[in-house]
Design an enzyme around this catalytic site. Structure first.
Site, PDB file in Angstrom:
ATOM      1  N   ASP B 160       0.846  -1.203   0.000  1.00 34.44           N
ATOM      2  CA  ASP B 160       0.000   0.000   0.000  1.00 34.44           C
ATOM      3  C   ASP B 160       0.882   1.254   0.000  1.00 34.44           C
ATOM      4  OD1 ASP B 160      -2.367   1.445   0.103  1.00 34.44           O
ATOM      5  OD2 ASP B 160      -3.219   0.267   1.736  1.00 34.44           O
ATOM      6  N   ASP B 221     -10.579   2.379  -3.221  1.00 30.03           N
ATOM      7  CA  ASP B 221     -10.990   1.144  -2.557  1.00 30.03           C
ATOM      8  C   ASP B 221     -12.450   0.839  -2.887  1.00 30.03           C
ATOM      9  OD1 ASP B 221      -8.570   1.066  -1.189  1.00 30.03           O
ATOM     10  OD2 ASP B 221      -9.509   0.739   0.764  1.00 30.03           O
TER      11      ASP B 221
END
Lengths: 449, 449
Positions: B160, B221
């Site tokens: 990430d 997301d």
């Protein structure tokens, strides 16, 4: 200022005599039934799509299923036609007539069939030159059409407002209601009156409307989407102080068909939300789903007797939003006057402006000037995992010293008796609801009972 | 301009030697598996919520179910941890360590367990000072952490990009990839690199990214809502000319977890849309659902072998949106270069700006320079009733004279062989999809086969 002064002489005279106001004795609780529109729309193609087109076959089939699948037993009783049933022209005597291909037996025969099933029959028209789909409207034919509907043994009329002037409605809707009344046949009267005035920017006179209609549409048509359901819920929450006081036995706000439940666009959780929130809002429960193909889980939502009992509560007090979490650790956007001030442990994710809402509806039983309540915890979040809500009964204004027996209506589970200082914890699924009934317990006084 | 010039001397030298680029031989088709995040988030409360917290128990349970419930048999193989697995501090030797309460057996033992089930094991870290949830990031420890993951027998790493500078990523992501490579253990490398650059307004160098990562996240997301699914689909459609060419065996665009399917926010139809569209987009199929409670209908969507075969097609060509209906009777917003110009009978409701989209993905078998195709008809409307789409194969660019054998992959129904001028009619449900596989037929030439 409670009545507009635009009435015709005739109507004004009748009004003064008290004849104009709605006196049909119907809708003591919000009507329940089945309505074609949301699911079947204006499908008139019976050649290529005979099982889904607007036709007497469709309504008879749905009436059969309302009985055989147990919907009638839990309270659904109206089978309602919506737009697109009419022929393009009135008959030679100026009367409405159905499309002859799709309703070959006529409307009276369809009403008879539906009555033979122990059900009631509803129809659709429009206070304008045309219906929304362009079929003949009632303007210029009010008395004739009211008479026609009575002759057909209609039980319920939804009067839409396309192709008419919203300014005429304060006169026109009562006028048609008057003609319905003088037929002598009680016909439930559902009005789209406030909706068209709202979108045209007019002030809506709910006092007048609630004197003349059993139901009225306040907001947009429901669509088959979560977005549409939540916009409707928000509208009622945001405008509750103006709208809610006008609901009561005989006259109800109508957020439109509940019951996109079981169709294409809502998840199971979201279907529970619609059913639960419509019950909190004392809304008509008009399913609009294909009863031939609905899956058992969704049918169970529609037939949940505990939730239906909230909707049909005899007090007829419409519920309100009492809390809304708007940002991190900050709650209490608005408070119902009945409910005490609160700070709470509710926490909203700072990444997510959609949080938890609490709605409450006073219901029976009442004792010593206290209500029981239906309480909805609504989760507007979409972050995948349930949110825990922790709140005392007192914080929600439930202050009966002997407490409340609490039942989770969708999970069909009793949670025991809680007193006001006790803390209630519930996990609410994303885009989901927990609906509780909190029933007043009696104090154990010196004289027992 | 294909590489940035910000690399360190070391990395620059290695780069020139060709060592830096991804050489792990993995992800020849988009990876399939199970990932905790969307459903279980950062739930670390194993005291009060032991069955849903991020713990070795959760991952072992899901691994067991991936096998016993048949997911492994259809291709799901990775079991992936996401954020919130770490202890707050590195160990005394500066190495990452899991939370000792929630992962008491350690990560190597968990990897062994998952491998013993015939599955592969994925983990999460962050190219920054911290992970998004505030646990230790890899910055300053790249070599050590790559080595640790190799020692733990990790098969897949999602890296990430919280708490790091997007400008550093063009150097940092390749650098960590280099350290992964030199461990000698093939580890699939999933990068959030382009997403963080996109949101910071940088130009994204997909050529560079696709040389260094097996997967990369381009967009937000995924959340448990139809709104989130459609925004993702729109992003890929609107940016397809920039994004799609970089997908292929070994390197894929990642629109995030498919698989909010079976959770709270999507209807059955919408779950089919996500599965079908992710297959068209050659996306990783990473379920994020509680496999203990998923209902059979939704499990069947996840296990649909025909749809999975589209996703896993060996050509690895990502599909594109070829038509989009934007307003009344007007279509063809964009056209795939492969497809011929078209006018069509598609009609969009003027009340509804969301219409029908057609997406196409070239798949095997290929013959005489022609592809077979997976075709998705996507209905963005919410008006309650199915929409008929009527289009010839030719209009969609399917011009093989011998025609195509057509199969509806969700309805599991063969529709026969159609030639290019023949018209295909499908009814697409609101917020629904019809997914077809159109397989090239061989011409019956003089020499037979």
């Amino acid at each position: 200022m409670t009545t507009t002064m635009l009435t015709t002489l005739l109507v004004a005279a009748l009004c003064c005599a008290g004849v104009l106001a709605l006196e049909n004795g119907l809708a003591r609780t919000p009507p329940m039934g089945w309505l074609a529109w949301e699911r079947f729309r204006c499908n008139t193609d019976c050649v290529n799509d005979p099982e889904h087109c607007i036709s007497e076959h469709l309504f008879k089939t749905m009436a059969d299923l309302v009985v055989s699948e147990g919907y009638r037993n839990v309270g659904y009783e109206y089978i309602n036609i919506d737009d697109c049933w009419l022929a393009r022209e009135r008959d030679r005597r100026g009367r409405l007539q159905p499309d002859p291909i799709r309703f070959p037996s006529g409307i009276k025969a369809l009403a008879d069939y539906i009555h033979s099933k122990g059900l009631k029959f509803g129809i659709y028209e429009d206070y304008g030159n045309f219906t929304c789909a362009g079929y003949p409207g009632i303007l210029g034919h009010l008395e004739t059409d009211a008479q026609t509907f009575a002759e057909w043994d209609v039980d319920y009329i939804k009067l839409d407002g396309c192709y008419s002037h919203p300014k005429d409605m304060d006169r026109g809707y009562p006028e048609f209601g008057y003609f319905l009344n003088i037929t002598g046949r009680p016909m439930l009267y559902s009005c789209s009156w406030p909706y068209y005035q709202l979108v045209s920017g007019m002030q809506v006179n709910y006092t007048l409307i609630s004197e003349h209609c059993n139901l009225w549409r306040n907001f947009d048509d429901i669509q088959d989407s979560w977005d549409s359901v939540t916009r409707t819920i928000d509208y009622y929450g945001d405008n509750q102080d103006r709208i809610v006081p006008h609901a009561g036995p005989g006259h109800w706000n109508d957020p439109d068909m509940v019951l996109i439940i079981g169709n294409f666009g809502l998840s199971y959780e979201q279907c529970r939300v619609q059913m639960g929130m419509w019950a909190i809002m004392a809304a008509p429960l008009l399913m609009s789903v294909d009863l031939r193909t609905i899956k058992p889980d969704y049918k169970a939502i529609l037939q949940n007797r505990d939730v239906i009992a909230v909707d049909q509560d005899p007090l007829g007090i419409q519920g309100k939003r009492i809390f809304k979490v708007v940002f991190l650790s900050e709650i209490v956007l608005e408070r119902h006057p009945r409910f005490s001030a609160v700070s709470s442990k509710l926490v909203a994710d700072h990444n997510n402006d959609k949080g938890i809402e609490i709605w409450a509806r006073p219901v029976t039983p009442i004792r010593s000037n206290r209500f029981s309540y239906a309480i909805a915890f609504l989760n507007r979040r979409v972050d995948g995992t349930p949110t825990e809500v922790s709140v005392t009964l007192q914080e929600m204004g439930l202050d009966n010293p002997a407490g409340y027996a609490i039942r989770d209506l969708f999970e069909r589970r009793d949670l025991g008796v809680l007193t006001p200082p006790q803390r209630l914890k519930v996990d609410v699924n994303p885009s989901g609801i927990v609906l509780l009934r909190c029933e007043l317990q009696e104090s154990r006084g010196f004289f027992g009972n």
